[in-house]
Scaffold this active site. Sequence first.
Site, PDB file in Angstrom:
ATOM      1  N   TYR A  11       0.827  -1.220   0.000  1.00 23.12           N
ATOM      2  CA  TYR A  11       0.000   0.000   0.000  1.00 23.12           C
ATOM      3  C   TYR A  11       0.860   1.268   0.000  1.00 23.12           C
ATOM      4  O   TYR A  11       0.788   2.081  -0.933  1.00 23.12           O
ATOM      5  CB  TYR A  11      -0.919  -0.058   1.215  1.00 23.12           C
ATOM      6  CG  TYR A  11      -1.763   1.175   1.472  1.00 23.12           C
ATOM      7  CD1 TYR A  11      -2.439   1.834   0.447  1.00 23.12           C
ATOM      8  CD2 TYR A  11      -1.901   1.657   2.775  1.00 23.12           C
ATOM      9  CE1 TYR A  11      -3.235   2.950   0.713  1.00 23.12           C
ATOM     10  CE2 TYR A  11      -2.694   2.764   3.045  1.00 23.12           C
ATOM     11  CZ  TYR A  11      -3.350   3.411   2.013  1.00 23.12           C
ATOM     12  OH  TYR A  11      -4.124   4.509   2.271  1.00 23.12           O
ATOM     13  N   ASP A  31       9.616  -7.422  -3.913  1.00 26.63           N
ATOM     14  CA  ASP A  31       8.426  -7.775  -3.133  1.00 26.63           C
ATOM     15  C   ASP A  31       8.205  -9.283  -3.264  1.00 26.63           C
ATOM     16  O   ASP A  31       8.512  -9.875  -4.295  1.00 26.63           O
ATOM     17  CB  ASP A  31       7.196  -7.025  -3.684  1.00 26.63           C
ATOM     18  CG  ASP A  31       6.148  -6.783  -2.625  1.00 26.63           C
ATOM     19  OD1 ASP A  31       5.914  -5.612  -2.274  1.00 26.63           O
ATOM     20  OD2 ASP A  31       5.547  -7.774  -2.125  1.00 26.63           O
ATOM     21  N   ASN A  32       7.656  -9.894  -2.209  1.00 30.17           N
ATOM     22  CA  ASN A  32       7.334 -11.329  -2.300  1.00 30.17           C
ATOM     23  C   ASN A  32       5.832 -11.565  -2.503  1.00 30.17           C
ATOM     24  O   ASN A  32       5.393 -12.703  -2.545  1.00 30.17           O
ATOM     25  CB  ASN A  32       7.837 -12.097  -1.070  1.00 30.17           C
ATOM     26  CG  ASN A  32       7.152 -11.644   0.206  1.00 30.17           C
ATOM     27  OD1 ASN A  32       6.329 -10.731   0.192  1.00 30.17           O
ATOM     28  ND2 ASN A  32       7.505 -12.280   1.316  1.00 30.17           N
ATOM     29  N   ASP A  58      11.931 -12.932  -1.535  1.00 27.32           N
ATOM     30  CA  ASP A  58      11.730 -12.693  -0.114  1.00 27.32           C
ATOM     31  C   ASP A  58      12.965 -11.979   0.427  1.00 27.32           C
ATOM     32  O   ASP A  58      14.086 -12.467   0.271  1.00 27.32           O
ATOM     33  CB  ASP A  58      11.538 -14.040   0.596  1.00 27.32           C
ATOM     34  CG  ASP A  58      11.061 -13.858   2.019  1.00 27.32           C
ATOM     35  OD1 ASP A  58      11.440 -12.848   2.651  1.00 27.32           O
ATOM     36  OD2 ASP A  58      10.308 -14.730   2.484  1.00 27.32           O
ATOM     37  N   SER A 124       6.830   3.640  12.799  1.00 28.65           N
ATOM     38  CA  SER A 124       5.407   3.839  13.113  1.00 28.65           C
ATOM     39  C   SER A 124       5.267   4.609  14.409  1.00 28.65           C
ATOM     40  O   SER A 124       6.106   4.471  15.312  1.00 28.65           O
ATOM     41  CB  SER A 124       4.747   2.470  13.248  1.00 28.65           C
ATOM     42  OG  SER A 124       3.489   2.588  13.885  1.00 28.65           O
ATOM     43  N   TYR A 148       4.657  -6.510  16.993  1.00 27.09           N
ATOM     44  CA  TYR A 148       4.812  -5.689  15.783  1.00 27.09           C
ATOM     45  C   TYR A 148       5.496  -4.373  16.126  1.00 27.09           C
ATOM     46  O   TYR A 148       6.465  -3.971  15.487  1.00 27.09           O
ATOM     47  CB  TYR A 148       3.434  -5.408  15.139  1.00 27.09           C
ATOM     48  CG  TYR A 148       3.462  -4.220  14.218  1.00 27.09           C
ATOM     49  CD1 TYR A 148       4.062  -4.301  12.964  1.00 27.09           C
ATOM     50  CD2 TYR A 148       2.930  -2.988  14.616  1.00 27.09           C
ATOM     51  CE1 TYR A 148       4.124  -3.186  12.137  1.00 27.09           C
ATOM     52  CE2 TYR A 148       2.985  -1.880  13.798  1.00 27.09           C
ATOM     53  CZ  TYR A 148       3.586  -1.983  12.560  1.00 27.09           C
ATOM     54  OH  TYR A 148       3.656  -0.881  11.762  1.00 27.09           O
ATOM     55  N   LYS A 152       9.367  -2.562  15.167  1.00 28.66           N
ATOM     56  CA  LYS A 152       9.637  -1.216  14.649  1.00 28.66           C
ATOM     57  C   LYS A 152      10.635  -0.492  15.544  1.00 28.66           C
ATOM     58  O   LYS A 152      11.555   0.181  15.058  1.00 28.66           O
ATOM     59  CB  LYS A 152       8.327  -0.422  14.544  1.00 28.66           C
ATOM     60  CG  LYS A 152       7.405  -0.922  13.445  1.00 28.66           C
ATOM     61  CD  LYS A 152       8.035  -0.709  12.079  1.00 28.66           C
ATOM     62  CE  LYS A 152       7.374  -1.472  10.975  1.00 28.66           C
ATOM     63  NZ  LYS A 152       8.114  -1.420   9.696  1.00 28.66           N
ATOM     64  N   ASN A 197      -8.005  -2.197   9.836  1.00 29.23           N
ATOM     65  CA  ASN A 197      -7.981  -0.759  10.130  1.00 29.23           C
ATOM     66  C   ASN A 197      -9.321  -0.096   9.833  1.00 29.23           C
ATOM     67  O   ASN A 197     -10.132  -0.589   9.058  1.00 29.23           O
ATOM     68  CB  ASN A 197      -6.856  -0.081   9.339  1.00 29.23           C
ATOM     69  CG  ASN A 197      -5.498  -0.578   9.787  1.00 29.23           C
ATOM     70  OD1 ASN A 197      -4.793  -1.203   9.015  1.00 29.23           O
ATOM     71  ND2 ASN A 197      -5.167  -0.323  11.034  1.00 29.23           N
ATOM     72  N   LEU A 198      -9.502   1.048  10.468  1.00 27.63           N
ATOM     73  CA  LEU A 198     -10.799   1.715  10.445  1.00 27.63           C
ATOM     74  C   LEU A 198     -11.274   2.089   9.036  1.00 27.63           C
ATOM     75  O   LEU A 198     -12.412   1.768   8.661  1.00 27.63           O
ATOM     76  CB  LEU A 198     -10.723   2.984  11.319  1.00 27.63           C
ATOM     77  CG  LEU A 198     -11.992   3.824  11.362  1.00 27.63           C
ATOM     78  CD1 LEU A 198     -13.139   3.045  11.984  1.00 27.63           C
ATOM     79  CD2 LEU A 198     -11.741   5.119  12.140  1.00 27.63           C
ATOM     80  N   ARG A 291     -11.196  -1.623  22.178  1.00 26.51           N
ATOM     81  CA  ARG A 291     -10.330  -2.689  21.664  1.00 26.51           C
ATOM     82  C   ARG A 291      -9.067  -2.739  22.516  1.00 26.51           C
ATOM     83  O   ARG A 291      -8.445  -1.684  22.761  1.00 26.51           O
ATOM     84  CB  ARG A 291      -9.990  -2.386  20.196  1.00 26.51           C
ATOM     85  CG  ARG A 291      -9.208  -3.475  19.500  1.00 26.51           C
ATOM     86  CD  ARG A 291      -9.087  -3.197  18.006  1.00 26.51           C
ATOM     87  NE  ARG A 291      -8.327  -1.992  17.700  1.00 26.51           N
ATOM     88  CZ  ARG A 291      -8.055  -1.563  16.475  1.00 26.51           C
ATOM     89  NH1 ARG A 291      -8.493  -2.244  15.438  1.00 26.51           N
ATOM     90  NH2 ARG A 291      -7.361  -0.460  16.275  1.00 26.51           N
TER      91      ARG A 291
HETATM   92  N1  UFG Z   1     -11.563   1.508  15.200  1.00 24.30           N
HETATM   93  C1  UFG Z   1     -12.913   1.323  15.395  1.00 24.30           C
HETATM   94  N2  UFG Z   1     -13.520   0.306  14.753  1.00 24.30           N
HETATM   95  C2  UFG Z   1     -12.853  -0.546  13.908  1.00 24.30           C
HETATM   96  C3  UFG Z   1     -11.470  -0.343  13.712  1.00 24.30           C
HETATM   97  C4  UFG Z   1     -10.855   0.696  14.370  1.00 24.30           C
HETATM   98  O1  UFG Z   1     -13.562   2.045  16.159  1.00 24.30           O
HETATM   99  O2  UFG Z   1     -13.470  -1.469  13.362  1.00 24.30           O
HETATM  100  C5  UFG Z   1     -10.899   2.640  15.863  1.00 24.30           C
HETATM  101  C6  UFG Z   1      -9.758   2.251  16.770  1.00 24.30           C
HETATM  102  O3  UFG Z   1     -10.230   1.925  18.050  1.00 24.30           O
HETATM  103  C7  UFG Z   1      -8.916   3.515  16.724  1.00 24.30           C
HETATM  104  C8  UFG Z   1      -9.139   4.045  15.309  1.00 24.30           C
HETATM  105  O4  UFG Z   1     -10.333   3.445  14.854  1.00 24.30           O
HETATM  106  O5  UFG Z   1      -9.400   4.464  17.636  1.00 24.30           O
HETATM  107  C9  UFG Z   1      -8.032   3.696  14.338  1.00 24.30           C
HETATM  108  O6  UFG Z   1      -7.826   2.299  14.355  1.00 24.30           O
HETATM  109  P1  UFG Z   1      -6.919   1.574  13.244  1.00 24.30           P
HETATM  110  O7  UFG Z   1      -6.970   0.103  13.508  1.00 24.30           O
HETATM  111  O8  UFG Z   1      -7.305   2.036  11.887  1.00 24.30           O
HETATM  112  O9  UFG Z   1      -5.490   2.177  13.508  1.00 24.30           O
HETATM  113  P2  UFG Z   1      -4.585   2.113  14.835  1.00 24.30           P
HETATM  114  O10 UFG Z   1      -4.355   3.525  15.221  1.00 24.30           O
HETATM  115  O11 UFG Z   1      -5.074   1.194  15.845  1.00 24.30           O
HETATM  116  O12 UFG Z   1      -3.314   1.399  14.221  1.00 24.30           O
HETATM  117  C10 UFG Z   1      -2.366   2.149  13.536  1.00 24.30           C
HETATM  118  C11 UFG Z   1      -1.590   1.270  12.536  1.00 24.30           C
HETATM  119  C12 UFG Z   1      -0.753   0.261  13.257  1.00 24.30           C
HETATM  120  C13 UFG Z   1       0.055   0.920  14.317  1.00 24.30           C
HETATM  121  C14 UFG Z   1      -0.836   1.717  15.255  1.00 24.30           C
HETATM  122  C15 UFG Z   1      -0.073   2.478  16.288  1.00 24.30           C
HETATM  123  O13 UFG Z   1      -2.481   0.601  11.681  1.00 24.30           O
HETATM  124  O14 UFG Z   1       0.117  -0.333  12.315  1.00 24.30           O
HETATM  125  O15 UFG Z   1      -1.535   2.683  14.502  1.00 24.30           O
HETATM  126  O16 UFG Z   1      -0.906   2.910  17.315  1.00 24.30           O
HETATM  127  F1  UFG Z   1       0.737   0.014  15.034  1.00 24.30           F
END
Ligand code: UFG
Length: 337
Positions: A11, A31-32, A58, A124, A148, A152, A197-198, A291
């Site tokens: 991405y 890329d693998n 790889d 990150s 993870y 990093k 992710n959200l 979560r």
């Molecule tokens: N969220 C929801 N519902 C969902 C998914 C996420 O409410 O179905 C919320 C989470 O609680 C959070 C926000 O949306 O408040 C963002 O969540 P993401 O999963 O999109 O992203 P994160 O911030 O949890 O994760 C990101 C990167 C990770 C990294 C992390 C560091 O994707 O790789 O930030 O905090 F490790």
Amino acid sequence: MAVLVAGGAGYIGSHTAVALGEAGRDVVIVDNFVNSSRRAVDAVRVLSGAEVALVETDLCDGDAVRRVFAQHPITEVVHFAAHKAVAESVGEPLAYYRNNLDSLLGLLEAMLDNGVHRLVHSSSCTVYGQPEALPVSESAPLGAESPYGRTKLMGEQIITDVCAVRPMDAMMLRYFNPVGAHPSGTLGEDPNDVPNNLVPLVMEVACGRRETLQVFGDDYDTVDGSGVRDYIHVVDLAEAHVAALDVLAGGYRGAVAVNVGTGAGTSVLELIEAARRATGAAIPFEVCERRAGDVAKIWAATDLAAGLLGWQATRNIDDMMADHWHWQRHHPDGYRR
Ligand code: UFG
């Protein structure tokens, strides 16, 4: 002269490969395809109009990495290739340490053996764990909370140690929350299986593949109780990599970690509103338990990126949602369609 983009079909890697090509660099993608598609490489070639070589291998295979350096005139490296799912890393810690650290070690060895000393590395904001003060600056205490995140953190430490004693210079970019897609709608995020992710989940609800969104908690100490993140358009993020390579090419010496965010926080509920504006869809949601492992709020201090890289984000949350939706609408099954 070419830039090796490790994980360049993924991405962020693919968007960065486009930006590098547009900036006049020849690109070698390695890329693998474990979590990426050849079609992304096709799109990079079309969009960038640049010379883009592809090596399918790889990066944990040290001999294969050495062959890449033997066969291509590599002068700089951008390293994205890594496993990145936080929850999966808790269940499979060894797979994460093995993959994310082996690939970095092999690349660093090959770079030193070939006199290549300019590295931009994906890090990150997860390295900050639960931030004590906001906006979070690069000098804040570090402490990742998942395997993870620790890969990093360890990656940053390894690179810093190497740069201290060998001819190696590095920018370690601490990404906040990358979202959005290339405005052409031909390059975007294509998660394997169920997205973590959200924004990909919001878009699945918008296009009717998923009935409702789950909002993980509405009782945080934030503007509306939902979690707050610093979402950044993936094209802005891609451009930060070009700026970082330019600063290294301009003679920067040493290793430095730099936040790459917008400096602004957006709550989950605010993001849903922005997605409604962009998509015209209702996007129903239900509030669920928090979560495990989530921080309440985090956003970036951006002064170092502005001062050192001469870079700042230019795209807002509406741009992010519009471009992500454009991609999702035309590619509901990602690169499979
Ligand atoms: N969220 C929801 N519902 C969902 C998914 C996420 O409410 O179905 C919320 C989470 O609680 C959070 C926000 O949306 O408040 C963002 O969540 P993401 O999963 O999109 O992203 P994160 O911030 O949890 O994760 C990101 C990167 C990770 C990294 C992390 C560091 O994707 O790789 O930030 O905090 F490790």
